[in-house]
Design an enzyme around this catalytic site. Structure first.
Site, PDB file in Angstrom:
ATOM      1  N   GLN A 273       0.827  -1.203   0.000  1.00  0.00           N
ATOM      2  CA  GLN A 273       0.000   0.000   0.000  1.00  0.00           C
ATOM      3  C   GLN A 273       0.864   1.258   0.000  1.00  0.00           C
ATOM      4  O   GLN A 273       0.621   2.201  -0.760  1.00  0.00           O
ATOM      5  CB  GLN A 273      -0.906  -0.001   1.228  1.00  0.00           C
ATOM      6  CG  GLN A 273      -1.800   1.224   1.354  1.00  0.00           C
ATOM      7  CD  GLN A 273      -2.747   1.377   0.188  1.00  0.00           C
ATOM      8  OE1 GLN A 273      -3.107   0.402  -0.463  1.00  0.00           O
ATOM      9  NE2 GLN A 273      -3.142   2.592  -0.096  1.00  0.00           N
ATOM     10  N   HIS A 276       2.550   3.036  -3.276  1.00  0.00           N
ATOM     11  CA  HIS A 276       1.862   3.851  -4.270  1.00  0.00           C
ATOM     12  C   HIS A 276       2.345   5.295  -4.298  1.00  0.00           C
ATOM     13  O   HIS A 276       2.553   5.870  -5.368  1.00  0.00           O
ATOM     14  CB  HIS A 276       0.356   3.868  -3.979  1.00  0.00           C
ATOM     15  CG  HIS A 276      -0.372   2.647  -4.459  1.00  0.00           C
ATOM     16  ND1 HIS A 276      -0.643   2.424  -5.778  1.00  0.00           N
ATOM     17  CD2 HIS A 276      -0.893   1.603  -3.779  1.00  0.00           C
ATOM     18  CE1 HIS A 276      -1.305   1.285  -5.898  1.00  0.00           C
ATOM     19  NE2 HIS A 276      -1.461   0.762  -4.704  1.00  0.00           N
ATOM     20  N   GLU A 341     -10.774   3.001   1.815  1.00  0.00           N
ATOM     21  CA  GLU A 341     -10.910   2.520   0.433  1.00  0.00           C
ATOM     22  C   GLU A 341     -10.859   0.989   0.418  1.00  0.00           C
ATOM     23  O   GLU A 341     -11.706   0.333  -0.178  1.00  0.00           O
ATOM     24  CB  GLU A 341      -9.775   3.105  -0.401  1.00  0.00           C
ATOM     25  CG  GLU A 341      -9.770   2.656  -1.847  1.00  0.00           C
ATOM     26  CD  GLU A 341      -8.550   3.160  -2.605  1.00  0.00           C
ATOM     27  OE1 GLU A 341      -8.541   3.039  -3.835  1.00  0.00           O
ATOM     28  OE2 GLU A 341      -7.602   3.676  -1.954  1.00  0.00           O
ATOM     29  N   HIS A 342      -9.853   0.420   1.059  1.00  0.00           N
ATOM     30  CA  HIS A 342      -9.689  -1.027   1.157  1.00  0.00           C
ATOM     31  C   HIS A 342      -9.709  -1.446   2.620  1.00  0.00           C
ATOM     32  O   HIS A 342      -8.965  -0.886   3.423  1.00  0.00           O
ATOM     33  CB  HIS A 342      -8.352  -1.473   0.554  1.00  0.00           C
ATOM     34  CG  HIS A 342      -8.057  -0.904  -0.799  1.00  0.00           C
ATOM     35  ND1 HIS A 342      -7.130   0.108  -0.985  1.00  0.00           N
ATOM     36  CD2 HIS A 342      -8.567  -1.189  -2.012  1.00  0.00           C
ATOM     37  CE1 HIS A 342      -7.075   0.421  -2.272  1.00  0.00           C
ATOM     38  NE2 HIS A 342      -7.943  -0.348  -2.919  1.00  0.00           N
ATOM     39  N   ASP A 375      -5.985  -5.375  -6.962  1.00  0.00           N
ATOM     40  CA  ASP A 375      -5.615  -4.273  -7.846  1.00  0.00           C
ATOM     41  C   ASP A 375      -5.552  -4.699  -9.310  1.00  0.00           C
ATOM     42  O   ASP A 375      -5.633  -3.855 -10.204  1.00  0.00           O
ATOM     43  CB  ASP A 375      -4.242  -3.723  -7.452  1.00  0.00           C
ATOM     44  CG  ASP A 375      -4.337  -2.671  -6.359  1.00  0.00           C
ATOM     45  OD1 ASP A 375      -5.453  -2.181  -6.095  1.00  0.00           O
ATOM     46  OD2 ASP A 375      -3.287  -2.331  -5.771  1.00  0.00           O
ATOM     47  N   HIS A 434     -50.309  24.329 -11.041  1.00  0.00           N
ATOM     48  CA  HIS A 434     -50.217  22.880 -10.857  1.00  0.00           C
ATOM     49  C   HIS A 434     -51.583  22.311 -10.443  1.00  0.00           C
ATOM     50  O   HIS A 434     -52.040  21.305 -10.956  1.00  0.00           O
ATOM     51  CB  HIS A 434     -49.194  22.537  -9.768  1.00  0.00           C
ATOM     52  CG  HIS A 434     -47.769  22.564 -10.234  1.00  0.00           C
ATOM     53  ND1 HIS A 434     -47.135  23.720 -10.609  1.00  0.00           N
ATOM     54  CD2 HIS A 434     -46.861  21.570 -10.387  1.00  0.00           C
ATOM     55  CE1 HIS A 434     -45.893  23.439 -10.962  1.00  0.00           C
ATOM     56  NE2 HIS A 434     -45.692  22.133 -10.834  1.00  0.00           N
TER      57      HIS A 434
END
Length: 443
Positions: A273, A276, A341-342, A375, A434
């Protein structure tokens, strides 16, 4: 030690609150200096993006070429790589990579074909009907990031669900790279999924071109895909003129592990992780202090041979942590509050805990289900909500490429029955036209 240990629920909560409160990253000095050089004056990232978007909107292809020279230092021989270039990149790729791209795209396609995405219509006994028409978007822009690394996987994860949805035209962009011809592996991936062109455009200028169109780049209905700070700022700026899938920040993973987890695997996942981006977040939450300490040691040892060691060190030192709590109940509580996210469950019996997950882009169940595997080849798109957006959003999926149109077919008998109800509400709102329109159906 490189990655700190934080003990106790209160201290752990304070740590993740600090991470979430960080907001936008401070612009590095070298980037600020580069912006000043490009625009001949000190300028913020927001101001730079606004200028780029305005220039591309007004200047079209000429502005795209100008920014390619000024920002990326390349001359664009053409704005896109066509079928021949994509096929050449594919054939030049190693056979092993070609096979992997094909296998990954097929797994992604198979997963997303299983998503429910059908129109429906329910008729009533009076001849009326209610329903929804689901129609694919006509033209979608896909941004494939580049820079310090090439991401053919990101192309697959966005393009394949769009193809499954039936999008008529996909306009894919990716940075031109130092030679102005794009990343060969990204172009190879484009050929593997049947694309015929990829536009060689990066950054805010690519987003502007997709949102407003130029002489060469078609205007799209929606833009999908993650990118860096300038891409995200540009997406914010053009939203409303074009649809968006979401706004993505640096990637993040939270692992929940118990005393049965293998320290070597936990450390490997944290390092994957952190690799990245210096702003990527890698967190471990565990009730086992012994595991926390062993993972610390493993991280130090596994770090040594990594090609992106400097990035990993920056990420773990600034964003990473091992949070030690009382039990798995507290671990899941923290996970749901952080909304990662994960979310990876490296526990002896993970399935009972899956139902306890409320906020996560994706749940990776068991030690075999590494986020790194997800991924690339597992199947679900890896484009997932970040920065806590998993509280209200999910990963990219087929319905992101489909719009819903409601169908109203009211029979005369049903109109007479419903008109008094609608008239009453309209009069309460003070909308007399209306009320008159529905009253005309009462008789």
């Amino acid at each position: 030690m490189l990655i700190p240990i934080v003990e106790g629920l209160a201290a752990s909560r304070a740590h993740i609150a600090r991470l979430r409160a960080g907001g936008e990253a401070v612009l590095p000095e070298r980037v600020a200096a580069r912006l000043a050089e490009i625009f001949d004056r000190p300028i913020s990232a927001e101001e730079a993006v606004a200028q780029i978007v305005a220039d591309v909107r007004q200047g079209g292809d000429a502005a795209l070429g100008d920014y390619a020279r000024r920002i990326e230092g390349v001359e664009l021989g053409g704005l896109f790589a066509g079928p021949e270039a994509l096929e050449a990149a594919y054939r030049a790729a190693p056979a092993e990579l070609r096979s992997a791209l094909e296998a990954a795209s097929e797994r992604i396609r198979d997963f997303h074909r299983r998503e429910p995405n059908q129109s429906w219509l329910k008729w009533d006994e009076k001849g009326g009907a209610l329903g929804q028409m689901l129609r694919p978007l006509q033209r979608v822009g896909v941004y494939v990031p580049g820079g310090t690394a090439a991401y053919p996987s990101s192309l697959l994860m966005a393009v394949v669900p769009a193809q499954v949805a039936g999008v008529e035209e996909l306009v894919v962009t990716t940075p031109p790279g130092p030679e102005g011809r794009g990343s060969p592996v990204v172009l190879a991936a484009a050929h593997a999924v049947g694309l015929e062109r990829v536009f060689l455009l990066g950054g805010a200028q690519a987003i502007a071109a997709l949102a407003y169109g130029t002489e060469s780049v078609p205007r799209v209905d929606k833009i999908v895909g993650a990118g860096g700070l300038f891409v995200t700022l540009a997406k914010k700026l053009v939203y409303g003129d074009v649809g968006l899938d979401g706004l993505y920040g640096p990637t993040e993973t939270l692992l929940v592990a118990d005393e049965m987890a293998r320290p070597a695997l936990v450390a490997a996942d944290l390092l994957a992780q952190a690799e990245h981006d210096p702003l990527a977040t890698a967190l471990l939450v565990t009730p086992s202090l012994r595991l926390a300490q062993e993972v610390q040691t493993e991280v130090e040892g596994q770090l040594v041979p990594l090609a992106r060691r400097v990035i990993v060190e920056e990420s773990l030192a600034a964003q990473g942590a091992i949070l030690v709590v009382a039990d798995l109940e507290e671990a899941l509580l923290l996970a749901n509050e952080y909304a990662p996210e994960h979310l990876c469950l490296l526990v002896a019996d993970p399935w009972p805990w899956v139902g306890r997950v409320r906020n996560a882009g994706g749940v990776f169940v068991g030690e075999g289900s590494s986020e790194a595997l997800g991924d690339y080849v597992v199947g679900p798109s890896h484009i997932m909500p970040t920065r806590g957006a998993a509280r209200f959003a999910g990963p990219l999926h087929v319905r992101d490429f489909i719009k819903v149109t409601s169908v109203f077919a009211v029979s005369e008998a049903e109109a007479r029955r419903l008109a008094p109800l609608a008239r009453t509400i309209a009069e309460a709102e003070g909308l007399t036209a209306h009320a008159a329109a529905v009253a005309a159906r009462e008789g």
